[in-house]
Design a protein around this motif. Structure first.
Motif, short mmCIF file in Angstrom:
data_model
loop_
_atom_site.label_atom_id
_atom_site.label_comp_id
_atom_site.label_asym_id
_atom_site.label_seq_id
_atom_site.Cartn_x
_atom_site.Cartn_y
_atom_site.Cartn_z
N THR A 281 -7.57 -36.55 -14.34
CA THR A 281 -8.18 -35.32 -14.85
C THR A 281 -7.13 -34.49 -15.57
O THR A 281 -5.93 -34.58 -15.29
CB THR A 281 -8.78 -34.49 -13.71
OG1 THR A 281 -7.75 -34.18 -12.77
CG2 THR A 281 -9.91 -35.26 -13.03
N PHE A 282 -7.58 -33.70 -16.54
CA PHE A 282 -6.65 -32.94 -17.35
C PHE A 282 -7.20 -31.53 -17.59
O PHE A 282 -8.41 -31.29 -17.47
CB PHE A 282 -6.43 -33.63 -18.71
CG PHE A 282 -7.67 -33.73 -19.57
CD1 PHE A 282 -7.91 -32.81 -20.58
CD2 PHE A 282 -8.60 -34.75 -19.37
CE1 PHE A 282 -9.05 -32.90 -21.37
CE2 PHE A 282 -9.74 -34.84 -20.16
CZ PHE A 282 -9.97 -33.92 -21.17
N ARG A 283 -6.30 -30.62 -17.89
CA ARG A 283 -6.69 -29.25 -18.20
C ARG A 283 -7.29 -29.19 -19.59
O ARG A 283 -6.69 -29.68 -20.56
CB ARG A 283 -5.46 -28.34 -18.13
CG ARG A 283 -5.76 -26.87 -18.40
CD ARG A 283 -4.49 -26.04 -18.25
NE ARG A 283 -4.73 -24.63 -18.54
CZ ARG A 283 -3.77 -23.70 -18.53
NH1 ARG A 283 -2.52 -24.04 -18.22
NH2 ARG A 283 -4.06 -22.44 -18.82
N ARG A 284 -8.47 -28.62 -19.70
CA ARG A 284 -9.16 -28.57 -20.99
C ARG A 284 -8.64 -27.38 -21.81
O ARG A 284 -9.25 -26.34 -21.91
CB ARG A 284 -10.67 -28.53 -20.78
CG ARG A 284 -11.18 -29.94 -20.47
CD ARG A 284 -12.45 -30.00 -19.67
NE ARG A 284 -12.86 -31.39 -19.47
CZ ARG A 284 -12.28 -32.22 -18.60
NH1 ARG A 284 -11.27 -31.82 -17.85
NH2 ARG A 284 -12.70 -33.47 -18.47
N ARG A 285 -7.47 -27.62 -22.36
CA ARG A 285 -6.74 -26.60 -23.10
C ARG A 285 -6.33 -27.17 -24.46
O ARG A 285 -5.74 -28.25 -24.54
CB ARG A 285 -5.50 -26.17 -22.33
CG ARG A 285 -4.78 -24.95 -22.88
CD ARG A 285 -3.52 -24.70 -22.09
NE ARG A 285 -2.92 -23.41 -22.41
CZ ARG A 285 -1.65 -23.10 -22.14
NH1 ARG A 285 -0.87 -23.98 -21.54
NH2 ARG A 285 -1.17 -21.91 -22.46
N GLU B 2 1.99 -31.69 -22.21
CA GLU B 2 1.76 -31.37 -20.80
C GLU B 2 1.03 -30.03 -20.68
O GLU B 2 0.20 -29.84 -19.79
CB GLU B 2 3.10 -31.30 -20.06
CG GLU B 2 3.74 -32.64 -19.78
CD GLU B 2 3.07 -33.36 -18.62
OE1 GLU B 2 3.03 -32.81 -17.51
OE2 GLU B 2 2.56 -34.47 -18.85
N ASP B 3 1.36 -29.10 -21.57
CA ASP B 3 0.73 -27.77 -21.55
C ASP B 3 -0.58 -27.74 -22.34
O ASP B 3 -1.52 -27.03 -21.98
CB ASP B 3 1.69 -26.72 -22.14
CG ASP B 3 2.92 -26.51 -21.28
OD1 ASP B 3 2.81 -26.65 -20.04
OD2 ASP B 3 3.99 -26.23 -21.83
N TYR B 4 -0.62 -28.51 -23.43
CA TYR B 4 -1.81 -28.54 -24.30
C TYR B 4 -2.23 -30.00 -24.46
O TYR B 4 -1.75 -30.70 -25.36
CB TYR B 4 -1.51 -27.95 -25.67
CG TYR B 4 -1.16 -26.48 -25.66
CD1 TYR B 4 -2.17 -25.52 -25.70
CD2 TYR B 4 0.16 -26.05 -25.64
CE1 TYR B 4 -1.86 -24.16 -25.71
CE2 TYR B 4 0.48 -24.70 -25.65
CZ TYR B 4 -0.54 -23.77 -25.69
OH TYR B 4 -0.23 -22.43 -25.70
N PRO B 5 -3.15 -30.50 -23.62
CA PRO B 5 -3.52 -31.92 -23.70
C PRO B 5 -4.26 -32.31 -24.98
O PRO B 5 -4.40 -33.50 -25.25
CB PRO B 5 -4.42 -32.11 -22.47
CG PRO B 5 -4.03 -31.02 -21.54
CD PRO B 5 -3.69 -29.86 -22.41
N TRP C 72 -13.71 -24.67 -22.89
CA TRP C 72 -12.32 -25.09 -23.04
C TRP C 72 -11.49 -23.88 -23.48
O TRP C 72 -11.96 -22.99 -24.20
CB TRP C 72 -12.19 -26.19 -24.10
CG TRP C 72 -12.81 -27.51 -23.72
CD1 TRP C 72 -14.04 -27.72 -23.17
CD2 TRP C 72 -12.24 -28.81 -23.90
NE1 TRP C 72 -14.28 -29.06 -22.99
CE2 TRP C 72 -13.18 -29.75 -23.43
CE3 TRP C 72 -11.04 -29.26 -24.42
CZ2 TRP C 72 -12.96 -31.12 -23.47
CZ3 TRP C 72 -10.81 -30.63 -24.46
CH2 TRP C 72 -11.76 -31.55 -23.98
N GLU C 73 -10.23 -23.86 -23.05
CA GLU C 73 -9.29 -22.85 -23.54
C GLU C 73 -8.80 -23.26 -24.93
O GLU C 73 -8.47 -24.43 -25.14
CB GLU C 73 -8.09 -22.74 -22.61
CG GLU C 73 -8.39 -22.41 -21.17
CD GLU C 73 -7.14 -22.54 -20.33
OE1 GLU C 73 -6.21 -21.73 -20.53
OE2 GLU C 73 -7.09 -23.46 -19.49
#
Length: 463
Positions: free
Chosen positions: A254-258, A370-373, A290-291
């Motif tokens: 799973t990943f951050r939706r950014r 890593e910060d913005y997938p 999403w961000e």
């Protein structure tokens, strides 16, 4: 019914269930090729007889109750730069017109194991050097939306074929945008996988230079993002004849939706319509929860382009130019002469510096991702070029390479990239590009499907 109204997944499912016969689907596709292809010249090698024989054999297997693959009976195309057993691997040149492949390239071997059926082989510029698909061997591929525009390159034949329904999934290759740009120019989608995801090796010729080995990839083009997903699944995987492949799972954690919205990567000028496409895409992400942010700093892309040029065009430059001059291809000659002085200055010490800097850039980009997938950026700073615009002199060629920065840099960084069609206005297609961490094509595809729902599915040409 028109089989192009079905996704590749649904088409294969109906064939597996016996609701459709593979031979009927392939016959209908070949009939469409006969009607449509003469106007665009996307397919330049006919595979019709072999395709029908494979489809009939597949029908018999299904009737006998045998298990068949996820691409059962789905019509696909391959690019003439890659081996297909019994066919010439011309790379768009007369020099290689008699180079007959002794066996399939491993990506195609994988597709056949999934029961895909090749209906034709698609055009590429000579030596696959250009963003314009024309050559003396096979002729010019027309953009199906607007013949004054390039169909893109080097997988221009693949993009034009997919846009016009001459196969559900088209195989392309990409070392500097050769999947993503033709998809953009022809109003469809194109996925450049992570380097090492899809195996490739031509048994008809020698090993490639180091630049193509680490930057060139094979991948799918299609009118639906899910067709790209299925095409990637079929092409990908470890193969012993490609030393760069790795058996990495297709689905990651799973990943951050950014999303990082980058409107002018590397400071390039970006056409107002493309800026509007990017804003529309950002709004779609935000509406889905999403961000979306516009970061003030981005790892370098300009240096990545320069290193890409050195690894691709400077290594073995004299031999490349000699071949281009022997072929007499104006586009290949213009490009290679444009970078001749630069290539002459490359020495062993410089190659060591290139690989050291490449590692540093990859490390910086992996940290950023890593910060913005997801990075949302242009495919190109300009709308699709006029056909053969690169033959108008060195200043024009310099401008074209400048606005193509967003796609040239990505191969050097070994990242996946997805070109998503945003629509066609006044006969001119456009789109946006999504970039994700290495081995995370699944992130590109998930984000791409979100945009596809908002932008709308690319239309089939002609109806």
């Amino acid at each position: 019914m028109d089989h192009n109204d079905l996704s590749a997944r649904e088409l294969a499912a109906r064939i597996r269930r016996g609701e459709l016969r593979a031979s009927t689907v392939i016959r209908d596709t070949l009939d469409r090729i006969a009607r449509v292809n003469p106007q665009i010249n996307a397919i330049v090698q006919d595979c019709g007889a072999d395709a029908m024989a494979e489809a009939e054999a597949l029908d018999r297997r299904i009737a006998d109750g045998q298990q068949v693959g996820v691409l059962a009976g789905v019509p696909v195309t391959t690019k003439v730069v890659s081996d297909q057993k019994g066919y010439a691997t011309t790379n768009g040149t007369r020099l290689f017109q008699d180079v007959i492949a002794p066996q399939d390239n491993p990506f195609l071997r994988h597709m056949r194991q999934k029961d895909a059926i090749v209906v034709g082989r698609t055009n590429t510029p000579a030596f696959s050097y250009r963003w314009f698909t024309t050559n003396a061997m096979h002729g010019e591929t027309k953009n199906p939306h607007n013949p004054a525009l390039t169909a893109g390159g080097s997988s221009g034949g693949a993009a034009a074929a997919a846009a016009t329904g001459l196969g559900h999934i088209a195989h392309g290759t990409d070392i500097a945008g050769s999947i993503r740009y033709p998809a953009y120019a022809c109003g469809i989608h194109g996925l450049r996988p992570t380097s090492g995801r899809v195996p490739q090796f031509n048994h008809s010729g020698p090993d490639r230079g180091i630049g193509p080995q680490i930057m060139a990839v094979s991948g799918p083009l299609a009118r639906r993002v899910d067709d790209l997903r299925l095409g990637l699944e079929a092409m990908a995987g470890y193969a012993p004849d490609d030393p760069w492949t790795a058996p990495v799972p297709l689905i990651g954690p799973t990943f951050r939706r950014r999303v990082a919205l980058v409107k002018r990567p590397g400071g390039i000028d970006t056409d107002p319509r493309i800026l509007d496409d990017l804003d529309r895409a950002a709004a779609l992400f935000r509406a889905a929860g999403w961000e979306v942010e516009e970061p003030t700093e981005l790892p370098d892309l300009r240096e990545a382009v320069q290193l890409q040029i050195d690894l691709w065009l400077s290594d073995g430059h004299e031999a490349k130019l000699a071949q281009a001059e022997q072929e007499g291809d104006a586009g290949a000659i213009a490009l290679l002469r444009h970078y001749a002085d630069r290539a002459a200055a490359i020495d062993v010490a410089r190659f060591g510096e290139i690989f050291a800097r490449r590692s540093a850039l990859i490390r910086a980009w992996r940290g950023f991702l890593e910060d913005y997938p997801v990075v949302l950026m242009p495919v190109s700073g300009e709308l699709p070029f006029q056909q053969d615009e690169d033959l108008r002199g060195g200043d024009v060629l310099t401008r074209l390479w400048e606005v193509q920065l967003p796609q040239i840099a990505i191969p050097l960084l070994a990242l996946p990239g997805l070109s998503v069609a945003s629509g066609v206005v006044d006969g001119i297609p456009s789109g946006v590009q999504l970039v994700a961490p290495p081995w995370r094509e699944d992130i590109c595809l998930e984000a791409g499907e979100l945009l596809e729902r908002g932008f709308g599915f690319p239309a089939l040409l002609p109806r």
